[in-house]
Design a protein around this motif. Structure first.
Motif, PDB file in Angstrom:
ATOM      1  N   GLY A  83       0.767  -1.233   0.000  1.00  0.00           N
ATOM      2  CA  GLY A  83       0.000   0.000   0.000  1.00  0.00           C
ATOM      3  C   GLY A  83       0.795   1.277   0.000  1.00  0.00           C
ATOM      4  O   GLY A  83       0.233   2.359  -0.128  1.00  0.00           O
ATOM      5  N   ASN A  84       2.127   1.179   0.163  1.00  0.00           N
ATOM      6  CA  ASN A  84       2.944   2.381   0.076  1.00  0.00           C
ATOM      7  C   ASN A  84       3.298   2.741  -1.355  1.00  0.00           C
ATOM      8  O   ASN A  84       3.814   3.833  -1.610  1.00  0.00           O
ATOM      9  CB  ASN A  84       4.223   2.210   0.905  1.00  0.00           C
ATOM     10  N   SER A  85       3.052   1.834  -2.295  1.00  0.00           N
ATOM     11  CA  SER A  85       3.243   2.154  -3.703  1.00  0.00           C
ATOM     12  C   SER A  85       2.092   3.019  -4.187  1.00  0.00           C
ATOM     13  O   SER A  85       0.985   2.965  -3.648  1.00  0.00           O
ATOM     14  CB  SER A  85       3.325   0.872  -4.539  1.00  0.00           C
ATOM     15  N   ALA A  86       2.361   3.797  -5.226  1.00  0.00           N
ATOM     16  CA  ALA A  86       1.334   4.708  -5.749  1.00  0.00           C
ATOM     17  C   ALA A  86       0.430   3.953  -6.718  1.00  0.00           C
ATOM     18  O   ALA A  86       0.601   4.024  -7.933  1.00  0.00           O
ATOM     19  CB  ALA A  86       1.986   5.897  -6.431  1.00  0.00           C
ATOM     20  N   LEU A  87      -0.542   3.247  -6.163  1.00  0.00           N
ATOM     21  CA  LEU A  87      -1.505   2.529  -6.984  1.00  0.00           C
ATOM     22  C   LEU A  87      -2.655   3.435  -7.405  1.00  0.00           C
ATOM     23  O   LEU A  87      -3.410   3.097  -8.317  1.00  0.00           O
ATOM     24  CB  LEU A  87      -2.039   1.311  -6.224  1.00  0.00           C
ATOM     25  N   VAL A  88      -2.787   4.567  -6.752  1.00  0.00           N
ATOM     26  CA  VAL A  88      -3.855   5.522  -7.066  1.00  0.00           C
ATOM     27  C   VAL A  88      -3.271   6.883  -7.425  1.00  0.00           C
ATOM     28  O   VAL A  88      -3.553   7.432  -8.485  1.00  0.00           O
ATOM     29  CB  VAL A  88      -4.844   5.649  -5.899  1.00  0.00           C
ATOM     30  N   GLY A  89      -2.456   7.450  -6.538  1.00  0.00           N
ATOM     31  CA  GLY A  89      -1.849   8.741  -6.818  1.00  0.00           C
ATOM     32  C   GLY A  89      -1.820   9.642  -5.607  1.00  0.00           C
ATOM     33  O   GLY A  89      -1.678   9.175  -4.474  1.00  0.00           O
ATOM     34  N   ILE A  90      -1.986  10.937  -5.836  1.00  0.00           N
ATOM     35  CA  ILE A  90      -1.919  11.948  -4.792  1.00  0.00           C
ATOM     36  C   ILE A  90      -3.301  12.582  -4.628  1.00  0.00           C
ATOM     37  O   ILE A  90      -3.882  13.072  -5.594  1.00  0.00           O
ATOM     38  CB  ILE A  90      -0.870  13.009  -5.137  1.00  0.00           C
ATOM     39  N   GLY A  91      -3.801  12.536  -3.405  1.00  0.00           N
ATOM     40  CA  GLY A  91      -5.147  13.020  -3.132  1.00  0.00           C
ATOM     41  C   GLY A  91      -5.165  14.452  -2.626  1.00  0.00           C
ATOM     42  O   GLY A  91      -4.137  15.023  -2.258  1.00  0.00           O
ATOM     43  N   CYS A  92      -6.367  15.020  -2.614  1.00  0.00           N
ATOM     44  CA  CYS A  92      -6.555  16.394  -2.146  1.00  0.00           C
ATOM     45  C   CYS A  92      -7.817  16.482  -1.298  1.00  0.00           C
ATOM     46  O   CYS A  92      -8.847  15.888  -1.637  1.00  0.00           O
ATOM     47  CB  CYS A  92      -6.665  17.347  -3.338  1.00  0.00           C
ATOM     48  N   TYR A  93      -7.728  17.233  -0.199  1.00  0.00           N
ATOM     49  CA  TYR A  93      -8.866  17.510   0.679  1.00  0.00           C
ATOM     50  C   TYR A  93      -8.931  19.016   0.901  1.00  0.00           C
ATOM     51  O   TYR A  93      -7.917  19.718   0.816  1.00  0.00           O
ATOM     52  CB  TYR A  93      -8.699  16.809   2.031  1.00  0.00           C
ATOM     53  N   ILE A 118       5.406   7.893 -13.547  1.00  0.00           N
ATOM     54  CA  ILE A 118       4.398   7.729 -12.500  1.00  0.00           C
ATOM     55  C   ILE A 118       3.479   6.538 -12.812  1.00  0.00           C
ATOM     56  O   ILE A 118       2.285   6.571 -12.535  1.00  0.00           O
ATOM     57  CB  ILE A 118       3.597   9.025 -12.277  1.00  0.00           C
ATOM     58  N   GLU A 119       4.075   5.488 -13.350  1.00  0.00           N
ATOM     59  CA  GLU A 119       3.339   4.244 -13.580  1.00  0.00           C
ATOM     60  C   GLU A 119       2.822   3.696 -12.253  1.00  0.00           C
ATOM     61  O   GLU A 119       3.493   3.794 -11.219  1.00  0.00           O
ATOM     62  CB  GLU A 119       4.258   3.216 -14.237  1.00  0.00           C
ATOM     63  N   LYS A 120       1.634   3.120 -12.274  1.00  0.00           N
ATOM     64  CA  LYS A 120       1.084   2.516 -11.061  1.00  0.00           C
ATOM     65  C   LYS A 120       2.083   1.534 -10.470  1.00  0.00           C
ATOM     66  O   LYS A 120       2.596   0.663 -11.158  1.00  0.00           O
ATOM     67  CB  LYS A 120      -0.233   1.809 -11.366  1.00  0.00           C
ATOM     68  N   GLY A 121       2.336   1.679  -9.179  1.00  0.00           N
ATOM     69  CA  GLY A 121       3.334   0.857  -8.521  1.00  0.00           C
ATOM     70  C   GLY A 121       4.634   1.586  -8.264  1.00  0.00           C
ATOM     71  O   GLY A 121       5.518   1.060  -7.573  1.00  0.00           O
ATOM     72  N   CYS A 122       4.771   2.798  -8.784  1.00  0.00           N
ATOM     73  CA  CYS A 122       5.939   3.622  -8.451  1.00  0.00           C
ATOM     74  C   CYS A 122       5.769   4.142  -7.025  1.00  0.00           C
ATOM     75  O   CYS A 122       4.819   3.784  -6.320  1.00  0.00           O
ATOM     76  CB  CYS A 122       6.082   4.771  -9.444  1.00  0.00           C
ATOM     77  N   VAL A 123       6.663   5.013  -6.590  1.00  0.00           N
ATOM     78  CA  VAL A 123       6.559   5.645  -5.279  1.00  0.00           C
ATOM     79  C   VAL A 123       6.419   7.147  -5.487  1.00  0.00           C
ATOM     80  O   VAL A 123       7.266   7.781  -6.110  1.00  0.00           O
ATOM     81  CB  VAL A 123       7.792   5.346  -4.407  1.00  0.00           C
ATOM     82  N   MET A 124       5.324   7.711  -4.975  1.00  0.00           N
ATOM     83  CA  MET A 124       5.070   9.155  -5.037  1.00  0.00           C
ATOM     84  C   MET A 124       4.870   9.625  -3.600  1.00  0.00           C
ATOM     85  O   MET A 124       3.834   9.372  -2.999  1.00  0.00           O
ATOM     86  CB  MET A 124       3.831   9.449  -5.890  1.00  0.00           C
ATOM     87  N   LEU A 144       9.919  11.055  -6.071  1.00  0.00           N
ATOM     88  CA  LEU A 144       9.546   9.984  -6.994  1.00  0.00           C
ATOM     89  C   LEU A 144      10.592   8.875  -7.007  1.00  0.00           C
ATOM     90  O   LEU A 144      11.787   9.135  -7.124  1.00  0.00           O
ATOM     91  CB  LEU A 144       9.391  10.540  -8.414  1.00  0.00           C
ATOM     92  N   GLU A 145      10.111   7.649  -6.892  1.00  0.00           N
ATOM     93  CA  GLU A 145      10.934   6.466  -7.138  1.00  0.00           C
ATOM     94  C   GLU A 145      10.249   5.622  -8.204  1.00  0.00           C
ATOM     95  O   GLU A 145       9.029   5.442  -8.180  1.00  0.00           O
ATOM     96  CB  GLU A 145      11.127   5.654  -5.859  1.00  0.00           C
ATOM     97  N   LEU A 146      11.022   5.121  -9.151  1.00  0.00           N
ATOM     98  CA  LEU A 146      10.465   4.392 -10.278  1.00  0.00           C
ATOM     99  C   LEU A 146       9.993   3.000  -9.873  1.00  0.00           C
ATOM    100  O   LEU A 146      10.527   2.388  -8.940  1.00  0.00           O
ATOM    101  CB  LEU A 146      11.507   4.297 -11.391  1.00  0.00           C
ATOM    102  N   ARG A 155      14.654  10.761  -7.127  1.00  0.00           N
ATOM    103  CA  ARG A 155      14.321  11.889  -7.989  1.00  0.00           C
ATOM    104  C   ARG A 155      13.214  12.741  -7.363  1.00  0.00           C
ATOM    105  O   ARG A 155      12.478  12.290  -6.484  1.00  0.00           O
ATOM    106  CB  ARG A 155      13.866  11.382  -9.368  1.00  0.00           C
ATOM    107  N   THR A 156      13.106  13.954  -7.846  1.00  0.00           N
ATOM    108  CA  THR A 156      11.971  14.805  -7.516  1.00  0.00           C
ATOM    109  C   THR A 156      11.183  15.042  -8.795  1.00  0.00           C
ATOM    110  O   THR A 156      11.752  15.022  -9.896  1.00  0.00           O
ATOM    111  CB  THR A 156      12.416  16.137  -6.877  1.00  0.00           C
TER     112      THR A 156
END
Length: 396
Positions: A83-93, A118-124, A144-146, A155-156
């Motif tokens: 669940g720490n991988s970016a399977l969805v992305g970055i959220g906003c509230y 930013i392929e699903k499964g990367c780290v954001m 970002l991590e690939l 990377r940033t």
């Protein structure tokens, strides 16, 4: 880190069925409609429900205040060890009072495209958003991590949007300041050479590190960037503060006027100090930094520093946390310092209580920052609200 899971309050156990429901609620970030309520305070470490009665999912986050509204951007975690991988992305509230938050959806989504940054499964991680008044753009930076590359990319990445809640358009990722030396380097330092096979952690290696061993190593391709934050100064200049040199040294880098690139002007902060999770604030024309040590998902003691200029020199102040639990930053790690709008000398320490076995259940530790003898102080409180800033003694 492994932390006991706290239970929800005000749930009445009326039968075996309700007991089962109670157990489920304790292990799930979602909650029933009956638990939906209006928040009027902060309860650090407890489940924090949004306006849809779902645990807020914005980890490692930062907050932008824009036109009377706070916007909280953070990592959207999922359940389980992956669940720490970016399977969805970055959220906003969004919120107008800091207690109650509305889910505005995914501001920047990970993508299905194979091989994309930013392929699903990367780290954001640790997204931060700032507004550029000249361009009218909202600018997001994040670590970002690939995909399937561990943490070797370091990377940033940057994305932009015309709307504060997105969707953001992904631009690129990079290692900062390629081909640039730190601003404080002399010509002699720029031309120094290092033995390439020094054994790590020996006195000789540490001395070479402090002199710029890794800066020289990464000179052509750019400096590493992992945990990061953004800071916009009073004159509108923006800075990208990031953990570099294999997490051994913090770098403070100036961004271009449109906030989407680096000018090449940067400085090294505490070489060899092993700092990450930087957060920064400015008070009375003085800059304060709060960071953590490097112990993976496990908590450690926070550390702080002060300077009269963003470029330093920086003086270490020690652990800003005091009292029980302070040696582990109350089982959390810093992510952002939030200035409260409309209040004098009011700053909130934002931190995350990580749960790597079930990341979606991570908790938020928000605590007021006070100042004693011109040093930031963070004390644990089970419950608190913004009125604490009305009554605190402000030392100017």
């Amino acid at each position: 880190m492994t932390i006991p899971i706290s239970t929800f309050k005000r749930i009445k156990i009326l039968s075996l069925f309700s007991m089962a429901a109670f157990a489920f609620a304790c292990s799930s970030p979602n909650s029933t409609d009956s638990e939906k309520r209006y928040h009027n305070n902060f309860q650090p470490g407890e489940i924090w429900l949004d306006s849809d009665s779902v645990h807020i999912n914005a980890h490692g986050g930062g907050i932008l205040f824009h036109e009377g509204v706070y916007y909280w951007f953070g990592e959207h975690k999922t359940a389980g060890r992956g669940g720490n991988s970016a399977l969805v992305g970055i959220g906003c509230y969004s919120s107008t009072d800091l207690y109650n938050w509305k889910n505005e959806g995914i501001a920047l989504a990970s993508v299905e495209e194979e091989g994309a940054d930013i392929e699903k499964g990367c780290v954001m991680e640790r997204p931060k958003v700032i507004y550029n008044a000249e361009t009218g753009k909202f600018v997001m930076w994040f670590h970002l991590e690939l995909k399937e590359k561990g943490y070797e990319a370091a990377r940033t990445a940057v994305a932009v949007s015309d709307q504060v809640t997105g969707p953001f358009t992904y631009l690129r990722s990079l290692r900062p300041n390629a081909g640039q030396w730190p601003m404080e380097y002399t010509e002699a330092e720029k031309n120094q050479t290092f033995e390439s096979e020094l054994e790590w952690w020996t006195p000789e290696w540490m001395e070479a590190l402090k002199k710029g061993l890794f800066v020289a190593r990464d000179f052509e391709g750019g400096q590493m960037s992992r945990d990061m934050t953004l800071f916009v100064d009073d004159d509108g200049t923006a800075y990208h503060i990031h953990s570099s040199e294999d997490n051994l040294t913090l770098h403070i880098s100036e961004l271009t006027s449109d906030y989407t690139d680096f000018t090449g002007k940067y400085t090294r902060l505490f070489p060899g100090g092993h700092n990450e999770a930087p957060a920064i604030l400015k008070r009375n024309n003085t800059y304060y930094l709060i960071a953590s040590g490097c112990t993976g998902w496990d908590p450690n003691a926070a550390r702080s520093a002060v300077a009269s200029s963003i470029w330093g020199p920086w003086e270490q102040l020690g652990n800003p946390c005091v009292g029980d639990g302070s040696d582990l930053t109350f089982e959390s790690q810093s992510t952002f310092v939030l200035p409260v709008q409309g209040m004098d000398d009011a700053y909130i320490f934002m931190a995350d209580r990580w749960r790597p076995k079930d990341p979606i259940d991570g908790r938020y530790i928000w605590l007021p920052i006070t100042f004693e003898n011109e040093k930031p102080v963070i004390k644990w409180q089970d419950e608190w609200d913004l009125s604490v800033f009305d009554s605190q003694t402000v030392q100017k």
